[in-house]
Design a protein around this motif. Structure first.
Motif, short mmCIF file in Angstrom:
data_model
loop_
_atom_site.label_atom_id
_atom_site.label_comp_id
_atom_site.label_asym_id
_atom_site.label_seq_id
_atom_site.Cartn_x
_atom_site.Cartn_y
_atom_site.Cartn_z
N UNK A 30 103.81 -3.81 71.04
CA UNK A 30 103.93 -3.51 72.36
C UNK A 30 105.12 -3.47 72.75
N UNK A 31 106.19 -4.57 72.29
CA UNK A 31 107.66 -4.63 72.56
C UNK A 31 108.29 -3.34 71.88
N UNK A 32 107.89 -3.05 70.40
CA UNK A 32 108.50 -2.36 69.48
C UNK A 32 108.19 -0.71 69.89
N UNK A 33 107.15 -0.61 70.85
CA UNK A 33 106.77 0.68 71.22
C UNK A 33 107.89 1.42 72.15
N UNK A 34 108.75 0.66 72.91
CA UNK A 34 109.84 1.04 73.68
C UNK A 34 111.02 1.34 72.77
N UNK A 35 111.20 0.98 71.48
CA UNK A 35 112.55 0.90 70.73
C UNK A 35 112.39 1.68 69.59
N UNK A 36 111.34 1.40 68.76
CA UNK A 36 111.20 1.96 67.50
C UNK A 36 110.78 3.32 67.38
N UNK A 37 111.54 4.05 66.53
CA UNK A 37 111.73 5.51 66.54
C UNK A 37 112.66 6.09 67.52
N UNK A 38 113.04 5.35 68.36
CA UNK A 38 114.11 5.90 69.58
C UNK A 38 115.42 5.26 69.25
N UNK A 39 115.70 4.20 69.25
CA UNK A 39 116.77 3.48 68.97
C UNK A 39 116.93 2.51 67.96
N UNK A 40 115.81 2.05 67.18
CA UNK A 40 115.67 1.23 66.04
C UNK A 40 114.67 2.23 65.08
#
Length: 82
Positions: A30-40
């Motif tokens: 759930x945390x990674x959804x907002x960042x992974x493949x966007x900024x990480x």
């Protein structure tokens, strides 16, 4: 309950809704959804969660780990194979 979630390597801290019965594996996603493949960049390694400097077991729940609303949780890619 909302928590502050950030993926290691990201500069954005997100307000992430989690359930008190989610496992830390689910919380990490759930945390990674907002960042992974966007900024990480996505990695072929499992995600883990750190709370107050302690890495939480993947099967722990926020309730069993003592996570309170608005606590800061950091998701990160663990060393080793998935």
């Amino acid at each position: 309950m909302p928590v502050q979630g950030q993926v290691l390597g990201d500069f954005v801290v997100n307000l992430v809704p989690i359930d008190s019965e989610d496992t830390m594996a689910v919380v990490a996603e759930k945390i990674a959804y907002h960042s992974v493949n966007r900024r990480v960049a996505e990695q072929d390694r499992p995600l883990r969660v750190r709370h107050h400097g302690q890495v939480l077991p993947v099967d722990a729940t926020p309730e069993s780990a003592g996570v309170a609303p608005l606590d800061y949780l950091e998701a990160f890619y663990a060393d080793g194979a998935p």
